[in-house]
Scaffold this motif. Structure first.
Motif, PDB file in Angstrom:
ATOM      1  N   SER A 377       1.056  -1.200  -0.037  1.00  0.00           N
ATOM      2  CA  SER A 377      -0.113   0.109  -0.001  1.00  0.00           C
ATOM      3  C   SER A 377       0.830   1.276   0.097  1.00  0.00           C
ATOM      4  O   SER A 377       2.133   1.181   0.123  1.00  0.00           O
ATOM      5  CB  SER A 377      -1.018  -0.149   1.382  1.00  0.00           C
ATOM      6  N   LYS A 378       0.241   2.485   0.119  1.00  0.00           N
ATOM      7  CA  LYS A 378       1.029   3.638   0.242  1.00  0.00           C
ATOM      8  C   LYS A 378       1.955   3.765   1.315  1.00  0.00           C
ATOM      9  O   LYS A 378       2.933   4.717   1.506  1.00  0.00           O
ATOM     10  CB  LYS A 378       0.014   4.958   0.184  1.00  0.00           C
ATOM     11  N   ASN A 383       6.294   4.293  -2.310  1.00  0.00           N
ATOM     12  CA  ASN A 383       4.849   4.112  -2.098  1.00  0.00           C
ATOM     13  C   ASN A 383       4.471   4.970  -3.305  1.00  0.00           C
ATOM     14  O   ASN A 383       3.162   5.077  -3.879  1.00  0.00           O
ATOM     15  CB  ASN A 383       4.552   5.016  -0.897  1.00  0.00           C
ATOM     16  N   TRP A 384       5.360   5.827  -4.132  1.00  0.00           N
ATOM     17  CA  TRP A 384       4.695   6.252  -5.495  1.00  0.00           C
ATOM     18  C   TRP A 384       4.405   5.257  -6.574  1.00  0.00           C
ATOM     19  O   TRP A 384       3.778   5.570  -7.627  1.00  0.00           O
ATOM     20  CB  TRP A 384       5.855   7.286  -6.105  1.00  0.00           C
ATOM     21  N   THR A 386       2.606   2.506  -5.549  1.00  0.00           N
ATOM     22  CA  THR A 386       1.310   2.014  -5.041  1.00  0.00           C
ATOM     23  C   THR A 386       0.223   2.014  -6.028  1.00  0.00           C
ATOM     24  O   THR A 386      -0.124   2.824  -6.845  1.00  0.00           O
ATOM     25  CB  THR A 386       0.992   2.598  -3.646  1.00  0.00           C
ATOM     26  N   LYS A 388      -3.178   2.238  -7.823  1.00  0.00           N
ATOM     27  CA  LYS A 388      -4.212   3.264  -7.634  1.00  0.00           C
ATOM     28  C   LYS A 388      -5.549   2.606  -7.560  1.00  0.00           C
ATOM     29  O   LYS A 388      -6.730   3.447  -7.436  1.00  0.00           O
ATOM     30  CB  LYS A 388      -4.256   4.330  -8.665  1.00  0.00           C
TER      31      LYS A 388
END
Length: 554
Positions: A377-378, A383-384, A386, A388
């Motif tokens: 997850s974020k 985390n960029w 992750t 959407k």
């Protein structure tokens, strides 16, 4: 054994260099190109030229990393699925504008290379067909090479027709760069019916001269009789469909049955492993990759961020919802057993082979898309990257390939252009439309559902109910294989499917309880009537001195 990839070096020989030049005292002998005389005097060299026509020139950034593109998008960073309700491309890469209905002749996104690459390929096939009769080789080899060029040329026209509708048929006369392109008739589009007729004739010519099997010196990955007949069946299915409406369902059914009647192909026993096995008897035509040949690394491009992947083509909730329960009932059926608190239990087994979801077992661990704290997850690393949408792609991925630092390891998964399951679905659809849901329609669908581990369709379906069942079957069976984009258009339902929001899911964790909340993963999704076909890039219109007519609506 040779593969097509081992021959791509010849593409470095510029097509311009295959023509003769007038000699003068300033002329020097070029060492980076082959003359016409050399080409037609060496059958092995000419055969390499033909093999290379399966590939095309790179025309855009972020495509064809390492190896050159083939037909369609194949294994690229942003796949064709991310222009549909199957997925979105996590990092955009010129896909979101198409999802949002912003496609224009000046801004074609990832769809801008099809026109130029197809016509270049057609001209190169015309060149080969012009000179093949001068080749010094056996009549058997000459017949095969001619058939192969007709196949490739027909495939290029198929790509043009399904993307642009009626297009320019250049026939055999345009094959040199020096040919006269100033005349208006060079840019005159033919009717959709004539285009289909021409492409079908190309596949008939190919089928007449191609071998049934790729064996001996006939390398894997090259066209066969079955491949030509299969693409003919696809063409005629399109022709009979509402968007085209220039053919008959009976002709489409007969064309698909001709492939079935070859009795050469069968369904792979395991759906998931099919996409890793280039030798599967289900594959009719495929793109092969050679060992250590650099191309887009699927696993890192599409893997979860918790594994150092980049997310890539992330599946949409729209697609997830299309997978039935394993009892054969839609998740919207109150009697299906679907549990919104445990939405991934007891689903069609093809779901588990296609999509990574929260709680999925992956590479000896568990996918954690939840927040707070989920590694995919974020709240996880990178985390960029992750997702959407709340999902990651599993189909095509080889767990034996590394995700982290994969650059010196090229996956050998084939890109399957056409497989037997498609033919069964083509036949079922066409036969149902031509004669209703007879026993042969049920049998074709049953073969596919049985392999997947799903129950048979209910008896007594009406023709309309069977249409819905077949469309759903195509959606889940052929997911991510470049069919959905064209299917929803030819059925003329894209104004519904492509105007629906691009849904995803947020997963939250509290103690041992997960909560799944639907969300819009990509805002502004829009489809207009003109989007049933693509615009021709403005540069192509300008290159014709504005003699080429733009696609209607653009």
């Amino acid at each position: 054994m040779k593969t097509m990839k081992q021959h791509i070096i010849l593409l470095a020989l510029a097509f311009l260099g295959l023509t003769a030049c007038k000699k003068n005292f300033l002329d020097v002998t070029a060492t980076d190109r082959v003359s016409n005389i050399a080409l037609i005097s060496d059958s092995a060299l000419f055969q390499d030229y033909v093999i290379n026509r399966y590939l095309g020139v790179k025309l855009q950034d972020k495509e064809a990393e390492g190896t050159l593109p083939g037909f369609g998008r194949g294994f690229e960073y942003a796949m064709w699925s991310s222009l549909t309700d199957e997925s979105i491309y996590n990092n955009d890469d010129n896909t979101w504008l198409i999802q949002r209905g912003q496609l224009a002749p000046e801004n074609t996104g990832i769809a801008g290379t099809l026109w130029g690459r197809s016509y270049r390929g057609i001209r190169e096939c015309n060149y080969g067909l012009h000179y093949v009769d001068s080749l010094q080789c056996s009549n058997e080899l000459k017949t095969r090479l001619k058939a192969e060029l007709h196949f490739i040329r027909g495939f290029r026209y198929l790509d043009l027709i399904r993307n642009y509708g009626g297009v320019v048929i250049v026939n055999d006369t345009v094959y040199q760069m020096e040919d006269d392109y100033s005349k208006a008739e060079v840019y005159q589009k033919s009717s959709l019916a004539d285009c289909i007729k021409y492409a079908v004739a190309e596949m008939d010519a190919a089928a007449a001269g191609l071998p049934v099997d790729n064996n001996g010196n006939w390398a894997l990955g090259r066209a066969t009789k079955g491949a030509a007949l299969a693409l003919k069946a696809r063409l005629l299915l399109y022709a009979a469909s509402p968007l085209y409406n220039v053919g008959t369902w009976a002709d489409a059914a007969a064309a698909a049955k001709a492939v079935i009647d070859l009795k050469k192909y069968s369904l792979e026993s395991n759906y998931g492993s099919l996409f890793l096995n280039s030798n599967s008897n289900e594959i009719i035509f495929e793109r092969l990759y050679a060992i250590n040949a650099r191309h887009v690394c699927l696993e890192i491009s599409n893997g979860p961020n918790g594994y150092n992947g980049w997310a890539g083509n992330t599946p949409l909730q729209n697609l997830v919802d299309a997978y039935q329960m394993d009892n054969g009932k839609d998740i919207t059926d109150a009697t299906s057993g679907f549990d919104a608190k445990n939405p991934y239990l007891h689903r069609d087994p093809r779901f588990y082979a296609t999509i990574l979801y929260n709680g999925a077992i992956y590479r000896g661990d568990t996918v954690q898309i939840y927040t707070p704290g989920g590694k995919d997850s974020k709240d996880g690393p990178s985390n960029w990257n992750t997702t959407k949408t709340g999902y990651y792609l599993k189909k095509f991925m080889d767990d034996k390939n590394p995700i982290d630092n994969p650059w010196n390891v090229a996956g050998l998964q084939p890109w399957i252009y056409c497989r037997y399951a498609e033919i069964l679905l083509d036949y079922a659809e066409a036969q149902n439309m031509a004669a209703g849901p007879d026993a042969t329609v049920y049998d074709a669908i049953w073969q596919i559902r049985k392999r997947a581990g799903m129950p048979a369709l209910p008896a007594g379906l009406s023709q309309s109910q069977m249409i819905d069942a077949i469309r759903r079957e195509r959606q889940v069976e052929l997911a991510f294989e470049e069919h959905r984009f064209y299917d929803v258009r030819r059925w003329k339902i894209a104004d519904v499917t492509e105007n629906a929001p691009a849904y995803g899911v947020d997963v939250t964790k509290s103690g041992n309880t997960f909560t799944y909340t639907r969300k819009v993963a990509l805002g502004g999704r829009l489809f207009a009537a003109k989007n049933y076909f693509l615009p021709i890039p403005r540069t192509e219109i300008q290159a014709s001195n504005s003699q080429l007519q733009q696609t209607t609506g653009y």
